[in-house]
Design an enzyme around this catalytic site. Structure first.
Site, PDB file in Angstrom:
ATOM      1  N   VAL A   1      -0.744  15.553   7.729  1.00 38.61           N
ATOM      2  CA  VAL A   1      -0.805  14.225   8.348  1.00 38.61           C
ATOM      3  C   VAL A   1      -1.221  14.326   9.805  1.00 38.61           C
ATOM      4  O   VAL A   1      -2.090  13.576  10.284  1.00 38.61           O
ATOM      5  CB  VAL A   1       0.555  13.516   8.220  1.00 38.61           C
TER       6      VAL A   1
ATOM      7  N   PHE B   1      -0.612   6.501   4.842  1.00 32.25           N
ATOM      8  CA  PHE B   1      -0.901   6.242   3.429  1.00 32.25           C
ATOM      9  C   PHE B   1      -2.162   7.010   3.037  1.00 32.25           C
ATOM     10  O   PHE B   1      -3.131   6.444   2.529  1.00 32.25           O
ATOM     11  CB  PHE B   1      -1.084   4.745   3.174  1.00 32.25           C
TER      12      PHE B   1
ATOM     13  N   ARG C   1      -4.316   9.721   0.969  1.00 31.91           N
ATOM     14  CA  ARG C   1      -4.402  10.460  -0.285  1.00 31.91           C
ATOM     15  C   ARG C   1      -5.060  11.805  -0.008  1.00 31.91           C
ATOM     16  O   ARG C   1      -6.150  11.853   0.575  1.00 31.91           O
ATOM     17  CB  ARG C   1      -5.246   9.704  -1.309  1.00 31.91           C
TER      18      ARG C   1
ATOM     19  N   LYS D   1       6.947   2.389   3.317  1.00 31.64           N
ATOM     20  CA  LYS D   1       6.359   3.662   2.886  1.00 31.64           C
ATOM     21  C   LYS D   1       7.050   4.179   1.626  1.00 31.64           C
ATOM     22  O   LYS D   1       6.386   4.566   0.649  1.00 31.64           O
ATOM     23  CB  LYS D   1       6.483   4.686   4.010  1.00 31.64           C
TER      24      LYS D   1
ATOM     25  N   CYS E   1       4.246  14.098  -1.477  1.00 32.57           N
ATOM     26  CA  CYS E   1       4.911  12.822  -1.179  1.00 32.57           C
ATOM     27  C   CYS E   1       5.804  12.312  -2.304  1.00 32.57           C
ATOM     28  O   CYS E   1       7.009  12.125  -2.100  1.00 32.57           O
ATOM     29  CB  CYS E   1       3.859  11.756  -0.843  1.00 32.57           C
TER      30      CYS E   1
END
Length: 436
Positions: free
Chosen positions: A11, A152, A154, A207, A263
């Protein structure tokens, strides 16, 4: 604007590079000397399509830098992002927030002037309150606001997701902090990206709720796949039939061996624990976690059933793909980590190929022989198991495969191939939720 990004994991690195590409000046900070050394040498420690070029360009143009000592960058920053890991805590299933809180303590002693402290890590409801309390305790004079800004992204499409997101969620009550966040994300206004401002706790829950809902969707279609196999229906047609309903949508309705990744597994468990602590149990999510865990373990039974024997001693299983999804080298909670050891426990020899996951997988899958390509994985195998749907596995030479395999048996856990075509080529073929 000047941004300090604490954490150069998935991230932090993607977010930092994308913010720099927007024109902001970003310093990425990490405590791991090896990771920073690799980044300074131009090496990317994770596989994400396009990230190497994005990082190189912004380093070259002076907007992106990496350091072990972030003191000056934090002091100069308009916004300091916390993008450290929040793995599942051993013993109780809660998210481990020790890295988040350690970052908050470090930030507290360094910020100079009004600074927005942004939690980018996925954290349970109320974490922002604790981060705020830590900063106030360490530095009572600090001028700051704590904001929640969940990611968010992917894996495999993270750059596109950052630059062209469905939405940006920002949990901030402070007007100055809202202004800073609007400026950070102003480049997205060209795409008319919805920016959703909420309370901080609401943002934190959004989230978890999003990931839990998607995990439930995957688990739902997997259960439908099991039913399809029993009644002679086709799960892909079921998914299409319900996915065209705009209230349901077609995404995340691909039946398979169960979800994995960085996640969904940890976030569903953390949400279950948080909900239980607050006396509002999430029964649907609890069941989702249980069903998904059992499903991954059951896939070894599927392979054994196709081979017609519980005892796989003397059998060789060729495996295509071990990462939890294509276009990443991420092995976190990958189905392969349950399925391949279960096959080995039955006596099978396993030989596997993955385009990007070998380096991570070798340490996690002892006894598995890694080979250099898909046809090498098939060579002299009694069954070929398609486990991750990398593009290069979608159009394999079936005649060549048939000639290499000890027996023409394929178990396709991603429904990449059409059953009637595989039968026409002379294969014993099993997939998920579809008849032959």
């Amino acid at each position: 604007m000047r941004v300090a990004m604490i954490g150069t994991g998935y991230v932090g690195l993607v977010s930092g590079a994308c913010f720099a590409d927007f024109g902001h000046v970003v310093t990425c900070i990490d405590k791991d000397p090896r990771k920073i050394s690799r980044l300074l040498a131009g090496e990317i420690p994770i596989f994400e399509p396009g990230l190497d070029d994005l990082v190189a360009r912004n380093v070259r143009e002076g907007r992106l830098s990496f350091t072990l000592d972030g003191a000056q960058a934090i002091k100069d920053a308009d916004a300091v992002f916390i993008a450290v890991g929040t793995p599942t805590r051993r013993g109780d299933g809660h998210a481990d927030l020790s890295y988040v809180y350690a970052a908050a303590e470090e930030i507290a002693g360094l910020i100079d002037g009004f600074t927005v402290v942004v939690t980018k890590s996925t954290v349970p409801v109320g974490t922002g309150d604790e981060v705020e309390a830590i900063i106030k305790r360490v530095n009572p004079e600090a001028q700051f606001a704590v904001v929640s800004n969940p990611e968010f992204l992917r894996e495999g499409a993270a750059i596109e997701d950052f630059k062209r997101p469905d939405r940006v969620v920002i949990g901030a009550e402070d007007e100055r902090a809202q202004a800073v966040m609007r400026e950070l994300y102003r480049p997205l206004s060209l795409n008319e990206t919805p920016i959703v401002f909420t309370g901080r706790r609401t943002s934190e829950l959004i989230k978890y709720a999003a990931n839990a809902f998607l995990a439930m969707k995957i688990t739902f279609i997997n259960e439908m796949a099991d039913l399809c196999e029993k009644v002679g229906a086709d799960v892909q047609q079921v998914a299409k039939g319900i996915g065209l309903d705009k209230r349901i949508g077609s995404k995340f309705l691909n039946a398979g061996p169960g979800y994995g990744g960085s996640c969904f597994p940890k976030d569903t468990i953390a949400l279950v624990k948080t909900a239980a602590d607050y006396g509002a149990p999430t029964r649907l999510i609890e069941t989702t976690v249980e069903v998904n865990s059992a499903r991954k373990k059951a896939m070894a039974d599927k392979v054994a059933a196709v081979l017609g024997t519980e005892d796989l001693a003397g059998k060789t299983v060729g495996v295509l793909g071990v990462t939890f999804k294509p276009n990443t080298d991420d092995m976190r909670d990958a189905p392969s980590l349950d399925i391949l050891p279960a096959l080995q426990a039955r006596g099978a020899k396993v030989q596997a190929f993955d385009p990007e996951g070998r380096h991570e997988a070798e340490a996690l899958l002892p006894g598995v022989t890694f080979v250099s390509g898909p046809y090498e994985a098939a060579d002299k195998a009694d069954v070929l198991l398609l486990l991750t749907e990398w593009d290069q596995f979608r159009a394999l030479d079936l005649d060549r495969l048939k000639g290499l395999l000890a027996a023409p048996v394929i178990v396709d856990l991603r429904n990449v191939y059409k059953p009637h075509e595989m039968v026409r080529h002379g294969f014993t073929y099993a997939s998920v939720g579809r008849g032959a």
